[in-house]
Write a protein that holds these residues in place. Structure first.
Motif: not given
Length: 297
Positions: A14-19, A81-82, A144-154, A205-207
């Motif tokens: 997860l952290r390697a994917e920037g989560v 996004g956390t 709403p679904w913030p962009d940060e949350q959708l990005d974290a799902i992705e 991406e790097q975390p």
């Protein structure tokens, strides 16, 4: 046949994917493995919580309730996004579903319309086969679904798919598994799968670095710990931070014994962060604790 990740491996991918990852309480051993199999793992399932507030949603998913004991997922994806990890084993999230859907996920082909649910004749136990992530949202189509949350799902979905060598066809919504369910509501799973496949074509991406490093702060000891009226140097350290951020409700102290003054001061901190109602009851939760930055003792 995909075996479940070890806790360390799950955090690492997860952290390697920037989560941005927060490890909650005893999540590494918090599971329902005594109730059935966990594995082989065939996919990722996305849910919405039908709740609001990060702390209360994480607590609900960690503990569950009388008719559905926790953990209710493997991770909770907050609006910022956390990702809060609450289990690395079997969790009560998927329930019964359509075996034809599972076959399609395994084969990574288009999904049939589901016709099964928990209790259906011939329904398949999804808790054995899917990692589940609950996303904080009321699920009413208006929250709403913030962009940060959708990005974290992705990112979260892509991290698991990348580690197993899957495509985004291995990521489904709960509503695609059970015909009783509507989650996630508010965006298209097809669009999310397209986003995930696009990400899988790129180098992770790097975390994002945190400043200062979180390792200098005390980890969250768990909501239940505070309700046992603990006596600890950690309570003193917490109280000093509450004073420093202008949320003191102490007449004297703070000291090592948890008191009502600590609870009132912490409630002031929660309100300062924008929480209200049950989310500002003065009992510490993982996200507000992380924001307070209590030093290690």
């Amino acid at each position: 046949m995909a075996v479940p990740f070890s806790p360390d491996r799950l955090v690492s991918i997860l952290r390697a994917e920037g989560v941005r990852v927060v490890e909650v309480d005893e999540w590494r051993t918090h599971n329902r493995n005594h109730k059935g199999a966990f594995g082989p793992i065939n996919g990722v399932m996305i849910h919405h919580t039908v709740s609001s507030g990060t702390d209360s949603s994480v607590r609900l998913c960690y503990e569950g309730y009388d008719s559905l004991p926790g953990p209710l997922c493997h991770g909770v994806i907050a609006k910022d996004g956390t990702v809060y990890l609450i289990s690395s084993g079997r969790a009560n999230h998927a329930g019964g579903g359509d075996g034809r859907v599972l076959s399609a996920v395994v084969a990574e082909r288009s999904l049939p319309a589901t016709s099964k649910h928990e209790g259906s004749s011939g329904a398949i136990d999804g808790n054995a086969h899917f990692y589940g992530f609950e996303c904080v949202n009321l699920g009413d189509g208006r929250d709403p679904w913030p962009d940060e949350q959708l990005d974290a799902i992705e990112r979260t979905s892509a991290a698991i798919c990348r580690a197993y060598g899957w495509s985004a066809a291995s990521v489904i919504g709960h509503k695609e598994w059970s015909d009783w369910k509507s989650d996630p509501r508010g965006w298209s799973m097809d669009d999310m799968r397209e986003r995930i496949d696009n990400r899988l074509g790129r180098t992770p991406e790097q975390p994002k670095p945190t400043e200062p490093p979180a390792t200098q702060y005390a980890p969250f000891p768990g909501a239940g710990w505070f309700k046992q009226n603990p006596r600890s140097p950690l309570i003193t350290a917490m109280g000093r931070r509450l004073v420093a951020v202008g949320c003191s409700r102490y007449s004297q102290g703070p000291g090592p014994q948890w008191t009502e003054s600590d609870r009132q001061s912490y409630a002031a901190w929660q309100r300062h962060l924008g929480y209200n109602g049950d989310d500002a009851d003065g009992w510490p939760g993982p996200s507000s604790w992380a924001a307070l930055k209590v030093p290690k003792v």
